[in-house]
Design a protein around this motif. Structure first.
Motif, PDB file in Angstrom:
ATOM      1  N   THR A 243       0.828  -1.111  -0.165  1.00 33.46           N
ATOM      2  CA  THR A 243      -0.330   0.155  -0.294  1.00 33.46           C
ATOM      3  C   THR A 243       0.466   1.455  -0.262  1.00 33.46           C
ATOM      4  O   THR A 243       0.033   2.443   0.039  1.00 33.46           O
ATOM      5  CB  THR A 243      -0.997  -0.171   1.144  1.00 33.46           C
ATOM      6  OG1 THR A 243      -0.072  -0.134   2.309  1.00 33.46           O
ATOM      7  CG2 THR A 243      -1.906  -1.189   1.238  1.00 33.46           C
ATOM      8  N   PHE A 244       2.405   0.602   0.404  1.00 34.20           N
ATOM      9  CA  PHE A 244       3.161   2.447  -0.004  1.00 34.20           C
ATOM     10  C   PHE A 244       4.080   2.027  -1.299  1.00 34.20           C
ATOM     11  O   PHE A 244       5.037   0.623  -0.660  1.00 34.20           O
ATOM     12  CB  PHE A 244       3.221   2.511   1.340  1.00 34.20           C
ATOM     13  CG  PHE A 244       4.089   3.427   1.316  1.00 34.20           C
ATOM     14  CD1 PHE A 244       3.446   5.462   1.689  1.00 34.20           C
ATOM     15  CD2 PHE A 244       5.745   4.441   1.230  1.00 34.20           C
ATOM     16  CE1 PHE A 244       3.678   6.526   1.588  1.00 34.20           C
ATOM     17  CE2 PHE A 244       5.953   5.562   1.789  1.00 34.20           C
ATOM     18  CZ  PHE A 244       4.830   6.320   1.208  1.00 34.20           C
ATOM     19  N   ARG A 245       4.498   2.634  -1.689  1.00 34.84           N
ATOM     20  CA  ARG A 245       5.527   2.338  -3.134  1.00 34.84           C
ATOM     21  C   ARG A 245       6.949   2.323  -1.693  1.00 34.84           C
ATOM     22  O   ARG A 245       7.558   3.252  -1.601  1.00 34.84           O
ATOM     23  CB  ARG A 245       5.937   3.644  -4.061  1.00 34.84           C
ATOM     24  CG  ARG A 245       4.622   3.820  -5.043  1.00 34.84           C
ATOM     25  CD  ARG A 245       5.244   4.293  -5.641  1.00 34.84           C
ATOM     26  NE  ARG A 245       6.445   4.345  -6.764  1.00 34.84           N
ATOM     27  CZ  ARG A 245       6.495   4.008  -8.141  1.00 34.84           C
ATOM     28  NH1 ARG A 245       4.734   3.878  -8.379  1.00 34.84           N
ATOM     29  NH2 ARG A 245       7.308   4.490  -8.503  1.00 34.84           N
ATOM     30  N   GLU A 246       7.803   1.442  -2.297  1.00 33.05           N
ATOM     31  CA  GLU A 246       8.803   1.315  -1.681  1.00 33.05           C
ATOM     32  C   GLU A 246      10.670   2.201  -2.286  1.00 33.05           C
ATOM     33  O   GLU A 246      11.122   2.516  -1.018  1.00 33.05           O
ATOM     34  CB  GLU A 246       9.749  -0.168  -1.761  1.00 33.05           C
ATOM     35  CG  GLU A 246      10.784  -0.450  -1.368  1.00 33.05           C
ATOM     36  CD  GLU A 246      11.143  -2.107  -1.625  1.00 33.05           C
ATOM     37  OE1 GLU A 246      11.898  -2.567  -0.776  1.00 33.05           O
ATOM     38  OE2 GLU A 246      10.977  -2.498  -2.000  1.00 33.05           O
ATOM     39  N   ASP A 247       9.697   2.263  -3.652  1.00 37.27           N
ATOM     40  CA  ASP A 247      11.161   3.735  -3.921  1.00 37.27           C
ATOM     41  C   ASP A 247      10.778   5.097  -3.244  1.00 37.27           C
ATOM     42  O   ASP A 247      11.754   5.452  -2.707  1.00 37.27           O
ATOM     43  CB  ASP A 247      11.154   3.376  -5.393  1.00 37.27           C
ATOM     44  CG  ASP A 247       9.308   3.864  -5.705  1.00 37.27           C
ATOM     45  OD1 ASP A 247       9.044   4.213  -5.220  1.00 37.27           O
ATOM     46  OD2 ASP A 247       8.564   4.084  -7.454  1.00 37.27           O
ATOM     47  N   LEU A 248       8.954   5.151  -3.289  1.00 36.74           N
ATOM     48  CA  LEU A 248       9.541   6.438  -2.168  1.00 36.74           C
ATOM     49  C   LEU A 248       9.565   6.909  -0.890  1.00 36.74           C
ATOM     50  O   LEU A 248      10.241   7.756  -0.386  1.00 36.74           O
ATOM     51  CB  LEU A 248       7.403   6.506  -2.634  1.00 36.74           C
ATOM     52  CG  LEU A 248       7.062   8.090  -2.166  1.00 36.74           C
ATOM     53  CD1 LEU A 248       7.756   8.997  -1.980  1.00 36.74           C
ATOM     54  CD2 LEU A 248       5.506   8.647  -1.959  1.00 36.74           C
ATOM     55  N   TYR A 249       9.341   4.970   0.131  1.00 45.45           N
ATOM     56  CA  TYR A 249       9.488   4.926   1.082  1.00 45.45           C
ATOM     57  C   TYR A 249      10.946   5.001   1.582  1.00 45.45           C
ATOM     58  O   TYR A 249      11.156   5.631   2.250  1.00 45.45           O
ATOM     59  CB  TYR A 249       9.319   3.738   1.487  1.00 45.45           C
ATOM     60  CG  TYR A 249      10.310   3.461   3.398  1.00 45.45           C
ATOM     61  CD1 TYR A 249       9.393   3.990   3.668  1.00 45.45           C
ATOM     62  CD2 TYR A 249      11.164   2.561   3.250  1.00 45.45           C
ATOM     63  CE1 TYR A 249       9.926   3.188   5.443  1.00 45.45           C
ATOM     64  CE2 TYR A 249      12.035   1.998   3.930  1.00 45.45           C
ATOM     65  CZ  TYR A 249      10.790   2.711   5.694  1.00 45.45           C
ATOM     66  OH  TYR A 249      11.634   2.777   7.096  1.00 45.45           O
ATOM     67  N   TYR A 250      11.865   5.306   0.771  1.00 45.08           N
ATOM     68  CA  TYR A 250      13.725   5.482   0.319  1.00 45.08           C
ATOM     69  C   TYR A 250      13.675   6.666  -0.101  1.00 45.08           C
ATOM     70  O   TYR A 250      14.912   7.066   0.796  1.00 45.08           O
ATOM     71  CB  TYR A 250      14.517   4.438  -0.390  1.00 45.08           C
ATOM     72  CG  TYR A 250      14.334   3.116   0.304  1.00 45.08           C
ATOM     73  CD1 TYR A 250      14.718   2.995   2.049  1.00 45.08           C
ATOM     74  CD2 TYR A 250      13.681   1.907  -0.350  1.00 45.08           C
ATOM     75  CE1 TYR A 250      14.803   1.648   2.643  1.00 45.08           C
ATOM     76  CE2 TYR A 250      13.866   0.910   0.342  1.00 45.08           C
ATOM     77  CZ  TYR A 250      13.511   0.161   1.547  1.00 45.08           C
ATOM     78  OH  TYR A 250      14.060  -1.224   2.182  1.00 45.08           O
ATOM     79  N   ARG A 251      13.025   7.372  -0.602  1.00 50.29           N
ATOM     80  CA  ARG A 251      12.764   8.815  -0.939  1.00 50.29           C
ATOM     81  C   ARG A 251      12.543   9.738   0.513  1.00 50.29           C
ATOM     82  O   ARG A 251      13.234  10.820   0.622  1.00 50.29           O
ATOM     83  CB  ARG A 251      12.116   8.696  -2.124  1.00 50.29           C
ATOM     84  CG  ARG A 251      12.633   9.282  -3.186  1.00 50.29           C
ATOM     85  CD  ARG A 251      13.629  10.094  -3.575  1.00 50.29           C
ATOM     86  NE  ARG A 251      14.361   9.861  -4.713  1.00 50.29           N
ATOM     87  CZ  ARG A 251      15.718  10.811  -5.526  1.00 50.29           C
ATOM     88  NH1 ARG A 251      15.902  11.747  -4.572  1.00 50.29           N
ATOM     89  NH2 ARG A 251      16.102  10.310  -6.926  1.00 50.29           N
ATOM     90  N   VAL A 252      11.748   9.018   1.327  1.00 46.62           N
ATOM     91  CA  VAL A 252      11.293   9.652   2.309  1.00 46.62           C
ATOM     92  C   VAL A 252      12.285   9.886   3.215  1.00 46.62           C
ATOM     93  O   VAL A 252      12.086  10.760   4.657  1.00 46.62           O
ATOM     94  CB  VAL A 252       9.598  10.247   2.444  1.00 46.62           C
ATOM     95  CG1 VAL A 252       8.745  10.380   0.956  1.00 46.62           C
ATOM     96  CG2 VAL A 252       8.916   9.243   2.846  1.00 46.62           C
ATOM     97  N   ASN A 253      12.638   8.415   3.411  1.00 44.73           N
ATOM     98  CA  ASN A 253      13.343   8.261   4.662  1.00 44.73           C
ATOM     99  C   ASN A 253      14.326   8.452   5.220  1.00 44.73           C
ATOM    100  O   ASN A 253      15.377   7.382   4.591  1.00 44.73           O
ATOM    101  CB  ASN A 253      12.661   6.733   4.946  1.00 44.73           C
ATOM    102  CG  ASN A 253      13.312   6.577   6.548  1.00 44.73           C
ATOM    103  OD1 ASN A 253      13.379   7.223   7.271  1.00 44.73           O
ATOM    104  ND2 ASN A 253      13.491   5.033   6.462  1.00 44.73           N
ATOM    105  N   GLY A 254      14.512  10.038   4.959  1.00 39.95           N
ATOM    106  CA  GLY A 254      16.081  10.128   4.755  1.00 39.95           C
ATOM    107  C   GLY A 254      16.694   9.111   6.561  1.00 39.95           C
ATOM    108  O   GLY A 254      17.941   9.001   6.631  1.00 39.95           O
ATOM    109  N   LEU A 255      15.730  11.028   7.082  1.00 39.16           N
ATOM    110  CA  LEU A 255      16.374  10.531   8.417  1.00 39.16           C
ATOM    111  C   LEU A 255      14.963  10.583   9.552  1.00 39.16           C
ATOM    112  O   LEU A 255      14.276  10.929   8.949  1.00 39.16           O
ATOM    113  CB  LEU A 255      16.716  11.552   9.409  1.00 39.16           C
ATOM    114  CG  LEU A 255      17.161  11.623  11.264  1.00 39.16           C
ATOM    115  CD1 LEU A 255      18.491  11.416  11.652  1.00 39.16           C
ATOM    116  CD2 LEU A 255      17.328  12.906  11.488  1.00 39.16           C
TER     117      LEU A 255
END
Length: 620
Positions: free
Chosen positions: A467-479
């Motif tokens: 339900t949440f894109r993995e590539d977007l997750y790594y884009r928004v999850n810096g810190l």
């Protein structure tokens, strides 16, 4: 024996200095520098320098007056004073540059960089690497082109112990004076003390020394505590006198360090008293506490020339919150997105706004979007905007989306886990290409913003569920940081006082009864900070004109009823809850009676009950 030890100390210092220089030369070689190469004196552009100055404006505001004083002490010595940020970028410089050749004068101007990676071994860069005072004399510089210089630098630490910048004096090696480093160290301490005073204006400050004549001088120790007695910061002299470095001091309290409570010392504000340190050493202490700053609502229009850090204001004693602030401060100003987790009401937007206020983008807009509150049919146009006539019912002139509105500032996407999958791909493209294509528009709009996202869901689990894109997750999850729920925080009392100061009753100073604080500490706070703020705001509204203290009778009834509705493990039976509320009522009466010196009539008036009720509660 003492004379022998004293004679060995300078030799020991020489050995330490040699080790520092040797390690610095080794680092310089790893940077690919060659001793015979010409230094790079290129400076930042005006716009880049302006952004860096804005990012370090608090440091500059407190350092510049000290630099002027230092310059008066070393005038006509063919020396330059420089202030840098934590990267070695010169923010300000002043002094006599006649010892420099024309081509070299740019080297000590604002915008030049003196990191070891740029200039090899030098006092500024090596101080940053060592986090300690360093003198680099003549041929100790790695680059031969700098051998004609002697530089003395000290690190400037912020109130949390992080490197904020470097203060340096550079001059011709032939005019070197041994007392220069002492002057630079004293100036650095003055700047650090000013930073502490600015950051914790509402705190309880203890200025202390074993000799009373040293109070008010650079020799004095300064320790700052919150209203619950938890240590917030301490200057270098305080750390030395207490024998504990700042990292470990943060676990200490006013009682463990000085054997006194905050209430006792607040009552002695403005006085000089005798205290005993945890190690048995007696000290003289001057207690400083500004009740108006601590307990009154600040004017929203009056902003000081150099506002204290909004992130540091969130540090009210809880170690978890302090760790979050320290980690966040390290990435501010860098192209690293921040993801904030935590329960609903835990303060995610509050943290996001504090990050924005402390960032180089503070002058830009802060745009918040709650992805869970917008209907799926509207969220696309809200985020990306639309052109004129893009769809039926669209505004005639089109609309600017939230992302474009955040250009130059901060975009805060709250509850990002609720964003529809189709829009996640569009957001990913914006983050990758830094352009926005409004609905129906013929061309894209470039954007530049700091991204902060928040969610009370576990995004990793959503990625696994699809339900949440993995590539977007790594884009928004810096810190990634997770705010603790209010029930898990150790600074509840300080948080209460801060909320009362911000959301007080018509600008009046509002206190809170000890029995109410005790009740708060036993509550589960399912709504976290949002619930606490609402409870305090409602209780404040219940106060009569002559009331200055929130008591049990001022609390909302539905809040008290939550104790009856607590889960089974918290309230095994209705009778247990009734007993607990009865205990609270008895405690409230006992505390009020003690406060009023056993005067039953005064106690009854303070609690808003009859004297018979007071007697009945005391007998129960």
């Amino acid at each position: 024996m003492h004379a022998i030890g004293a004679a060995l100390r300078p030799a020991h210092r020489d050995v330490v200095q040699q080790d520092v220089i040797r390690h610095a030369h080794e680092r310089s070689a790893t940077f690919g520098l060659i001793a015979t190469m010409r230094p790079e004196y290129a400076v930042l552009s005006a716009s880049q320098l302006a952004a860096s100055l804005e990012e370090s404006r608090t440091l500059c505001a407190h350092a510049l007056p000290v630099m002027e004083t230092l310059y008066a002490q070393i005038a006509n010595t063919h020396s330059m004073i420089a202030l840098t940020d934590a990267s070695g970028l010169i923010l300000h410089s002043l002094g006599d540059d006649d010892f420099l050749a024309r081509a070299q004068k740019v080297a000590l101007r604002a915008g030049a960089v003196w990191s070891e990676a740029q200039q090899g071994t030098n006092a500024i860069g090596t101080t940053i690497a060592e986090r300690d005072a360093v003198t680099v004399h003549g041929d100790q510089h790695y680059l031969r082109a700098n051998h004609f210089l002697t530089c003395s630098s000290v690190p400037i630490l912020d109130p949390l112990g992080n490197l904020s910048g470097v203060l340096d004096v550079t001059g011709d090696r032939r005019g070197y004076h041994q007392h220069t480093m002492a002057l630079v160290k004293m100036s650095g301490q003055m700047i650090e003390n000013r930073l502490i005073a600015s950051a914790f204006r509402e705190g309880l400050r203890i200025h202390f020394h074993s000799r009373p004549e040293f109070i008010g001088t650079l020799m004095e120790g300064i320790a700052v505590f919150d209203l619950d007695g938890r240590l917030l910061s301490a200057n270098r002299s305080a750390q030395f006198q207490l024998g504990i470095e700042l990292g470990r001091l943060r676990a200490q309290t006013l009682a463990s360090l000085f054997g006194a409570s905050a209430d006792v010392l607040i009552a002695r504000a403005g006085e000089t008293c005798r205290l005993e340190l945890h190690n048995g050493v007696g000290v003289f202490a001057s207690v400083r506490f500004d009740a108006r700053r601590a307990f009154t609502t600040p004017s929203r229009n009056a902003q000081p020339a150099s506002s204290p850090s909004k992130l540091l204001e969130l540090c009210t004693g809880d170690p978890h919150m302090r760790d979050i602030v320290e980690r966040v401060r390290k990435v501010i100003g860098k192209p690293i997105p921040i993801l904030i987790g935590g329960e609903t009401g835990a303060g995610k937007e509050m943290l996001a706004r504090a990050i924005h206020a402390d960032s180089p983008r503070r002058a830009g807009p802060f745009v918040a979007v709650n992805c869970a509150s917008l209907p799926e049919t509207l969220i696309e146009s809200e985020l990306f905007g639309y052109a004129q006539g893009a769809f039926t019912g669209a505004a005639k002139r089109g609309a600017t989306g939230k992302i474009v509105q955040a250009n130059g500032g901060t975009l805060f996407l709250d509850e990002i886990g609720d964003m529809p999958l189709a829009l996640q791909s569009r957001l990913l493209r914006v983050l990758q290409e830094r352009v926005v294509e409004p609905l129906g528009a013929a061309r894209a709009t470039p954007v530049d913003f700091m991204l902060i996202c928040a969610s009370n869901r576990k995004l990793r689990e959503q990625v696994a569920a699809g339900t949440f894109r993995e590539d977007l997750y790594y884009r928004v999850n810096g810190l990634s940081v997770t705010l603790p729920p209010l029930r898990a925080r150790s600074d509840l009392r300080a948080v209460v006082h801060r909320l009362l100061a911000v959301d007080g009753c018509a600008g009046r100073a509002i206190g809170i009864d000890e029995s109410v604080l005790a009740l708060f500490e036993r509550h589960r706070w399912p709504g976290n900070l949002r619930q606490l703020s609402n409870v305090l705001r409602t209780a404040s509204a219940m106060l009569d004109d002559h009331d200055t203290c929130i008591r049990m009778e001022h609390l909302p009834r539905d809040f008290l009823e939550e104790f009856d509705d607590a889960p089974p493990e918290q309230a095994p039976s209705p009778s247990a809850s009734d007993a607990r509320l009865a205990d609270i009522a008895v405690s409230a009466v006992a505390a009020a009676l003690e406060k009023h010196g056993g005067n039953v009539s005064a106690t009854a008036r303070a609690l808003g009950v009859s004297r018979t009720t007071v007697y009945r509660k005391l007998r129960s």
